[in-house]
Scaffold this motif. Structure first.
Motif, PDB file in Angstrom:
ATOM      1  N   VAL A 137      56.282  43.745  39.513  1.00 15.30           N
ATOM      2  CA  VAL A 137      55.704  44.744  40.410  1.00 15.30           C
ATOM      3  C   VAL A 137      55.753  46.117  39.740  1.00 15.30           C
ATOM      4  O   VAL A 137      56.797  46.538  39.248  1.00 15.30           O
ATOM      5  CB  VAL A 137      56.472  44.781  41.753  1.00 15.30           C
ATOM      6  N   SER A 138      54.607  46.798  39.708  1.00 16.53           N
ATOM      7  CA  SER A 138      54.564  48.158  39.156  1.00 16.53           C
ATOM      8  C   SER A 138      53.646  49.018  40.008  1.00 16.53           C
ATOM      9  O   SER A 138      52.677  48.546  40.590  1.00 16.53           O
ATOM     10  CB  SER A 138      54.098  48.147  37.696  1.00 16.53           C
ATOM     11  N   ALA A 139      53.979  50.304  40.079  1.00 15.04           N
ATOM     12  CA  ALA A 139      53.204  51.257  40.872  1.00 15.04           C
ATOM     13  C   ALA A 139      52.765  52.391  39.966  1.00 15.04           C
ATOM     14  O   ALA A 139      53.325  52.611  38.900  1.00 15.04           O
ATOM     15  CB  ALA A 139      54.048  51.804  42.027  1.00 15.04           C
ATOM     16  N   GLY A 140      51.761  53.104  40.409  1.00 13.66           N
ATOM     17  CA  GLY A 140      51.291  54.260  39.651  1.00 13.66           C
ATOM     18  C   GLY A 140      49.867  54.069  39.216  1.00 13.66           C
ATOM     19  O   GLY A 140      49.439  52.961  38.886  1.00 13.66           O
ATOM     20  N   LYS A 141      49.116  55.150  39.203  1.00 17.77           N
ATOM     21  CA  LYS A 141      47.693  55.079  38.880  1.00 17.77           C
ATOM     22  C   LYS A 141      47.434  54.546  37.475  1.00 17.77           C
ATOM     23  O   LYS A 141      46.418  53.913  37.232  1.00 17.77           O
ATOM     24  CB  LYS A 141      47.059  56.463  39.024  1.00 17.77           C
ATOM     25  N   HIS A 142      48.356  54.787  36.538  1.00 19.86           N
ATOM     26  CA  HIS A 142      48.119  54.323  35.169  1.00 19.86           C
ATOM     27  C   HIS A 142      48.177  52.801  35.039  1.00 19.86           C
ATOM     28  O   HIS A 142      47.785  52.263  34.025  1.00 19.86           O
ATOM     29  CB  HIS A 142      49.117  54.977  34.202  1.00 19.86           C
ATOM     30  N   HIS A 143      48.618  52.116  36.082  1.00 24.21           N
ATOM     31  CA  HIS A 143      48.681  50.657  36.050  1.00 24.21           C
ATOM     32  C   HIS A 143      47.444  50.014  36.675  1.00 24.21           C
ATOM     33  O   HIS A 143      47.294  48.804  36.615  1.00 24.21           O
ATOM     34  CB  HIS A 143      49.915  50.158  36.801  1.00 24.21           C
ATOM     35  N   LEU A 144      46.614  50.820  37.299  1.00 24.86           N
ATOM     36  CA  LEU A 144      45.499  50.261  38.050  1.00 24.86           C
ATOM     37  C   LEU A 144      44.214  50.288  37.240  1.00 24.86           C
ATOM     38  O   LEU A 144      43.994  51.184  36.432  1.00 24.86           O
ATOM     39  CB  LEU A 144      45.303  51.057  39.343  1.00 24.86           C
ATOM     40  N   PRO A 145      43.335  49.302  37.465  1.00 26.69           N
ATOM     41  CA  PRO A 145      42.068  49.285  36.721  1.00 26.69           C
ATOM     42  C   PRO A 145      41.181  50.447  37.121  1.00 26.69           C
ATOM     43  O   PRO A 145      41.273  50.955  38.231  1.00 26.69           O
ATOM     44  CB  PRO A 145      41.441  47.948  37.144  1.00 26.69           C
ATOM     45  N   GLU A 146      40.330  50.850  36.216  1.00 21.73           N
ATOM     46  CA  GLU A 146      39.408  51.971  36.480  1.00 21.73           C
ATOM     47  C   GLU A 146      38.344  51.550  37.480  1.00 21.73           C
ATOM     48  O   GLU A 146      37.893  50.450  37.490  1.00 21.73           O
ATOM     49  CB  GLU A 146      38.706  52.386  35.176  1.00 21.73           C
TER      50      GLU A 146
END
Length: 75
Positions: A66-75
């Motif tokens: 599990v990870s959070a943060g915008k840098h982990h999400l697809p564009e």
């Protein structure tokens, strides 16, 4: 092949060390504090958007890595 899922933390129990994530597929998954990779478990909050992989546990689907943060999400 591992599939990344996106969801939101729906409930978190800091003292017990676990919580639940509701995936975009409307399935709620359990996660344990040891399966949070970023940020630390204690920094997660209800409503946070997270990325995770799913594995089947003894009592149903579980969220791992599990990870959070915008840098982990697809564009």
């Amino acid at each position: 092949h591992v599939i990344d899922h996106i969801g939101h933390v729906t409930r978190i129990f800091y003292e017990e060390g676990y919580g639940f994530i509701l995936g975009q597929d409307s399935i709620e998954r359990y996660f344990h504090r040891d399966n949070v990779v970023d940020p630390s478990f204690d920094r997660l909050q209800e409503g946070d958007e997270v990325k995770f992989i799913e594995e089947m546990g003894t009592e149903g689907p579980q969220a791992k890595r599990v990870s959070a943060g915008k840098h982990h999400l697809p564009e």
